[in-house]
Design a protein around this motif. Structure first.
Motif, PDB file in Angstrom:
ATOM      1  N   MET B   1       0.940  -1.333   0.109  1.00 30.94           N
ATOM      2  CA  MET B   1      -0.122   0.039   0.054  1.00 30.94           C
ATOM      3  C   MET B   1       0.684   1.431  -0.062  1.00 30.94           C
ATOM      4  O   MET B   1       1.701   1.302   0.768  1.00 30.94           O
ATOM      5  CB  MET B   1      -0.895   0.072   1.330  1.00 30.94           C
ATOM      6  N   SER B   3       0.897   5.766  -0.392  1.00 35.77           N
ATOM      7  CA  SER B   3      -0.143   6.859  -0.394  1.00 35.77           C
ATOM      8  C   SER B   3      -0.046   7.758  -1.501  1.00 35.77           C
ATOM      9  O   SER B   3       1.335   7.934  -1.875  1.00 35.77           O
ATOM     10  CB  SER B   3       0.018   7.495   1.036  1.00 35.77           C
ATOM     11  N   SER B 432      -6.591  -1.610   1.962  1.00 30.91           N
ATOM     12  CA  SER B 432      -5.787  -0.716   3.130  1.00 30.91           C
ATOM     13  C   SER B 432      -6.840  -0.221   3.911  1.00 30.91           C
ATOM     14  O   SER B 432      -7.365   0.888   4.024  1.00 30.91           O
ATOM     15  CB  SER B 432      -5.321   0.433   2.325  1.00 30.91           C
ATOM     16  N   ALA B 436      -7.115   3.410   5.643  1.00 29.42           N
ATOM     17  CA  ALA B 436      -7.935   4.363   5.018  1.00 29.42           C
ATOM     18  C   ALA B 436      -8.928   5.009   6.106  1.00 29.42           C
ATOM     19  O   ALA B 436      -9.325   6.097   6.099  1.00 29.42           O
ATOM     20  CB  ALA B 436      -9.041   3.484   4.036  1.00 29.42           C
ATOM     21  N   ASP B 675      -9.178   3.408  -2.278  1.00 26.94           N
ATOM     22  CA  ASP B 675      -8.118   2.611  -2.470  1.00 26.94           C
ATOM     23  C   ASP B 675      -8.494   1.684  -3.786  1.00 26.94           C
ATOM     24  O   ASP B 675      -9.301   0.685  -3.657  1.00 26.94           O
ATOM     25  CB  ASP B 675      -7.621   1.873  -1.506  1.00 26.94           C
ATOM     26  N   HIS B 736      -6.310   9.354  -2.112  1.00 26.03           N
ATOM     27  CA  HIS B 736      -6.201   8.167  -2.744  1.00 26.03           C
ATOM     28  C   HIS B 736      -5.230   7.298  -1.942  1.00 26.03           C
ATOM     29  O   HIS B 736      -3.998   7.856  -1.643  1.00 26.03           O
ATOM     30  CB  HIS B 736      -5.668   8.247  -4.283  1.00 26.03           C
ATOM     31  N   LEU B 737      -5.415   6.167  -1.822  1.00 28.99           N
ATOM     32  CA  LEU B 737      -4.183   4.963  -1.609  1.00 28.99           C
ATOM     33  C   LEU B 737      -4.283   4.121  -2.471  1.00 28.99           C
ATOM     34  O   LEU B 737      -5.025   3.880  -3.196  1.00 28.99           O
ATOM     35  CB  LEU B 737      -4.752   4.305   0.015  1.00 28.99           C
ATOM     36  N   GLU B 738      -2.941   3.553  -2.580  1.00 25.11           N
ATOM     37  CA  GLU B 738      -2.954   2.531  -3.671  1.00 25.11           C
ATOM     38  C   GLU B 738      -2.347   1.240  -3.271  1.00 25.11           C
ATOM     39  O   GLU B 738      -1.137   1.243  -2.820  1.00 25.11           O
ATOM     40  CB  GLU B 738      -1.694   3.026  -4.728  1.00 25.11           C
ATOM     41  N   THR B 739      -3.218   0.172  -3.328  1.00 22.95           N
ATOM     42  CA  THR B 739      -2.802  -1.116  -3.153  1.00 22.95           C
ATOM     43  C   THR B 739      -2.959  -1.829  -4.343  1.00 22.95           C
ATOM     44  O   THR B 739      -4.174  -2.322  -4.574  1.00 22.95           O
ATOM     45  CB  THR B 739      -3.640  -1.899  -1.918  1.00 22.95           C
TER      46      THR B 739
END
Lengths: 184, 802
Positions: B1, B3, B432, B436, B675, B736-739
């Motif tokens: 994950m 950010s 996440s 989150a 995410d 935004h979160l990125e997993t």
């Protein structure tokens, strides 16, 4: 069916002779008789605003007018703004700000904004929001439509000056939404 | 994950590193749509085209004694009028492969025959020279009914001795499934420190695309085909049902989808009207157009969301959930939709209700019941707005009972170890959930909303803060859908890619754009893969003759599944380009790479051959090809998500103020931390979130399809069905979160539905937080001003807050 009327409609600067029944709505005449299909029909009872056009410069619902009522009026539709390879500043602002998704309501919002910005050249964000609440959009959540109109107003002001004053004089910068908690 | 800073839209990076993924490039579809040059169904006009309208039932339940179309046929401009008997069509029947004790299939005739089951049900199709005359013809129709008692509520449907909507569905029940029942669950409830319950209801809603449904059908003699131009999310499925109902080979039906003004699920099922229009075009021997008017769209189109939950949850003294027990009743209206069936809502809710939480014991019963109301279809989010709302209410209630912070109780329960297989036998891929939640709360605190709430309370203002934590399955592959036991199983997608001699590319996708920007995002994937300008890529969708097969667009599957198929096809084309390029460069394939429209030698960049030269060899001078290579530059690929698919996640936070005197719920702030894995086009991702949130707020505060006691819909215009405008929908800030997703080719998870899922619970929790001093808790949507006002009035009897 029998009460046909020969009328002349002035649309986007061109005159068109039409034979229409008294009950034919203006939006049907524009879309189906003149084949200007950019103006859309969303509800036929004046609420959604997808059919918004300019009549004598002011936004109007083309579904709430009969074609015969529009004779002698100056009508503008979305096709007057700009072509795909030559978009107007307002159309460009909608594209830049993701002010559309499916694009069905977009011509109505564009004509609403075009009319609004000609009346109010430096509107506040709240004023824009209130103006666009005349129309329905089901995709965007409205925020980016407000962004687009705000962006366009700011760009126009920068290039022409506020209300025709010296260029760039006291143009408000584009105000991003303020989210500070309100004063208690 | 990882950010990503909010709204950090990267500009196209082609010039630097040749990648388009992750850039908010200008949408390919915008120039035509903002200039009025899009082509929607109603923009199509064919020579000799007849216009259709439907004679619709004016009673909700009863026998059809007689349909007299004599006056209709005499009406000036009317060309013909057909009943079910005239057209002799097969029924539309959705089937789940479950025992009859669990699922009862019901036939939906294209036009009602001897019986009507909801007000608005089509009985006859009227064809005229213009739409006005068609409506005249409809008005002149005389239908005689023997009306019977309408079943208009779930209570009424399930009551002993209730009239049956379908004779073969006892207790008006189309589906009754108890999917999970953990052994000993009652003991857990009996010994738990805290047990809370909730009875929640959500109103019937209309997905309400701004463009109503519509179709233009013509018989194309030269192709021996019925050309069906229709606004559907599932073109291939419309073709299948159309062919079956008409008793024709599928090759004789071609479905083409022009620009589409939204769908939101309402257009991902097969409508009776488009089938009837097809049959009428054949019978009349002229092209036929049907455009649904707004009155019909509000009263007779597919609806969704009307559900009732009786749920309870057990917690330990630390606020950890021990058990969940739910009885879910979904009012699916008069018929099962095709292909999903009446099971769509209860099965989704039953299988996924535990959501983002570690629920150790689970029991659920899910029922679909039938009533004399317009039938239901999927609508953006499908059941998840409802069960998430119920779960979040249970946690909020437990937090109150245990005197815990509402965020803290969630923190103690969200899943943090992945992959995680839940009590519902669903395996979640990494997300996440905790991150989150934490970030969302941090943002609310940092902006000072808790202080604001306290200060406002001291002034007698009623302000509340609400959260919602959820995940959404976005990559339902065939495995995931097969668990539902549908007789037709959606899931995979197919893609074909072809490069022409000018080096430009057409890529097909079985998904269907209706606002989600596929023309741009799928092109970004291909352009990145091949190392070419995005302007060189054309995405083609929505034509059953040009697209081999596809499952269309629903359930946020387009980028996850469609995008992966597109990506794999591009990959194969890339291999062929390298193979030919290496041959032309007189080297091995492993020595070359794709770079900005060329195949170049990895070690000697001066040795490069442009794609146009490769295409020249592939088509115009095949003698230059390697010996083992077929001419042409066309590749295909398919993709199907393995196992349970992929899950996007988000936390929403809302601050509301309740206005005394009017009961208005004003949204002061809306924050979303989402995410969806790798964002192909961040601006589009945010657009999907905001649009979804607007529809979720609509469900929370405004929209409700209501019927009177006789089953007459009481909201057939926008005067009665309240759709929120720009004045009611706030600005939404998105983080935004990125997993990255491990299953999909691009690492993307879907993002189409999340907003709609999170908003109702977040708003409801915020309102309840505001109402905390009153002791009143609301568990129904929409939250009406009357309800809020009544609750606020109790404040007058309370001591002033300090």
């Amino acid at each position: 069916m029998t009460d046909q009327h020969l009328i002349t409609l002035t649309v986007n600067g061109a005159d068109h002779e039409l034979l229409v029944s008294a009950r034919r709505t203006l939006v049907d005449a524009i879309r189906h008789d003149l084949r200007l299909t950019g103006t859309h029909v969303g509800c036929e009872h004046g609420v959604c605003g997808a059919c918004t056009i300019l009549v004598d410069g002011a936004p109007a619902r083309a579904c709430l007018m009969f074609a015969v009522q529009a004779e002698g009026r100056d009508i503008r539709t979305v096709e007057s703004l700009g072509a795909p390879d030559d978009l107007s500043d307002l159309q460009t602002a909608f594209a830049d700000n993701h002010g559309l998704q499916c694009g069905f309501c977009t011509p109505g919002f564009l004509m609403l904004a075009e009319g609004f910005l000609s009346e109010n050249t430096s509107p506040s964000r709240d004023e824009i929001r209130e103006a666009v609440s005349a129309n329905l959009c089901r995709c965007t959540g409205y925020q980016t439509i407000v962004d687009a109109i705000e962006d366009c107003a700011a760009r126009r002001c920068q290039s022409h000056g506020p209300a025709g004053d010296a260029a760039g004089g006291s143009c408000p910068g584009r105000t991003r939404p303020q989210h500070e908690p309100r004063p208690a | 994950m990882s950010s990503v800073t909010k709204s950090e839209h990267r500009e196209p990076r082609f010039e630097t590193d040749g990648t388009w993924v992750g850039a908010s490039v200008r949408r390919r579809e915008d120039p035509r749509l903002v200039s009025g040059r899009g082509q929607f169904v109603d923009d199509i006009a064919l020579p000799g085209m007849a216009h259709a309208q439907f004679v619709r039932s004016t009673v909700a339940a009863g026998e059809v004694v007689d349909i007299d179309l004599t006056e209709t046929r005499r009406t000036p401009g009317v060309l013909a009028a057909y009943t079910a008997a005239d057209l002799d069509l097969g029924d539309i029947t959705a089937i789940l492969e479950r025992p009859l004790s669990e699922f009862v299939p019901t036939d939906m005739p294209v036009l009602a025959r001897d019986r009507v089951r909801f007000t608005g049900e089509p009985l006859a199709i009227v064809l005229a020279e213009d739409p006005y005359a068609a409506e005249d013809g409809v008005e002149a129709a005389r239908v005689t009914y023997s009306a019977s008692t309408a079943v208009v509520s779930d209570d009424q449907a399930l009551a002993e001795g209730a009239p049956l909507v379908h004779d073969n569905a006892p207790k008006n029940t189309l589906l009754d499934v108890s999917m999970f029942a953990t052994d000993g669950i009652e003991d857990v409830f009996a010994s738990a420190d805290c047990v809370v319950d909730v009875v929640a209801r959500s109103a019937r809603q209309n997905a309400l695309p701004l463009e109503t449904r519509g179709v233009v059908v013509s018989w194309e003699e030269r192709d021996e085909q019925l050309l069906v131009r229709t606004c559907t999310q599932v073109p291939h499925q419309v073709r299948t049902v159309m062919a079956r109902c008409l008793g024709r080979d599928e090759r004789t039906v071609r479905v083409v989808v022009p620009d589409m003004g939204g769908g939101f699920g309402q257009k991902c099922v097969v409508g009776r009207e488009e089938i009837a229009a097809g049959a009428a075009a054949i019978r009349l021997g002229r092209p036929v157009k049907w455009i649904e008017d707004r009155r019909d769209a509000l009263s007779a189109a597919f609806l969704a969301r009307e559900q009732r939950y009786e749920a309870r949850a057990a917690f330990d003294s630390e606020g950890r959930i021990l058990a969940l027990d739910a009885d879910i009743v979904c009012d699916m209206g008069a018929y099962s939709c095709f292909p999903f069936s009446a099971g769509i809502e209860p099965l989704m809710a039953s299988a996924e209700m535990p959501g983002v939480y570690r629920v150790p014991a689970y029991r659920v019963r899910g029922r679909a019941i039938t009533t004399n109301k317009a039938p239901s279809a999927p609508y953006r989010g499908v059941s998840r707005p409802q069960y998430v709302m119920v779960m979040e209410r249970l946690f909020e209630r437990a937090a109150r009972e245990l005197d815990l912070d509402p965020v803290e109780i969630r923190r103690r329960n969200v899943i943090t170890e992945f992959p995680y297989t839940g009590v519902n036998m669903v395996t979640y891929d990494p997300g996440s959930y905790l991150e989150a939640l934490n970030l969302c709360e941090e943002l609310v605190r940092a902006e000072g909303w808790y202080e604001f709430q306290r200060e406002a309370a001291a002034q007698g203002r009623t302000v509340g803060i609400g959260y919602c934590c959820f995940n959404e399955r976005t990559g339902y592959g065939s495995d995931a859908f097969a668990k539902r036991k549908m007789m037709v199983v959606p899931g995979f997608d197919l893609s074909e890619i072809r490069m022409d001699t000018s080096g430009s590319v057409v890529v097909t996708s079985g998904t269907m754009n209706h606002g989600q920007s596929h023309e741009t995002t799928l092109a970004q994937i291909v352009a990145t893969q091949l190392g070419i300008d995005v302007a060189k890529v054309k995405v083609q969708q929505g034509d059953t003759d040009r697209i081999t097969y596809g499952w269309g667009t629903f359930a946020s599957r387009s980028v996850t599944i469609g995008g992966s198929a597109v990506s794999l096809a591009a990959d194969r084309l890339g291999v062929k380009l390298r193979h030919i390029g290496a041959h032309l460069l007189d080297t091995e394939i492993d020595n070359v790479e794709l770079h900005r429209g060329t195949v170049r030698h990895r070690d000697d960049h001066e040795r490069a051959v442009p794609f146009t030269d490769i295409a020249d060899a592939a088509y115009l001078r095949a003698n230059r090809l390697p010996k083992d290579t077929e001419p042409g530059l066309t590749e295909t690929a398919s993709f199907d998500t393995p196992g349970d698919g992929t899950f996007a996640n988000a936390t929403h936070a809302v601050v509301v103020e309740l206005h005394p005197g009017t009961g208005k719920v004003e949204i002061l702030r809306y924050l979303c931390v989402e995410d969806c894995g790798i964002a192909i086009h961040p601006q589009v991702v945010e657009g999907q979130c905001r649009g979804g949130i607007a529809q979720g707020i609509a469900g929370a505060l405004f929209e409700s399809v209501t019927y009177d006691a006789q089953g007459e819909p009481s909201c057939a215009s926008f005067i009665d069905y309240k759709v929120p405008t720009a004045s009611e929908i706030p600005d939404v800030e998105i983080h935004h979160l990125e997993t990255p997703c491990a299953f999909t080719e691009s690492g993307a998870k879907g993002v189409g539905e999340g907003g709609t899922i999170g908003a109702p619970a977040a708003v409801l929790n915020a309102v309840n937080d505001a109402l905390r001093p009153t002791g009143i808790e609301l568990d129904q949507t929409p939250i009406t001003p009357e309800t809020v006002q009544r609750a606020l009035e109790t404040l007058d009897t309370l001591e002033p807050q300090t």
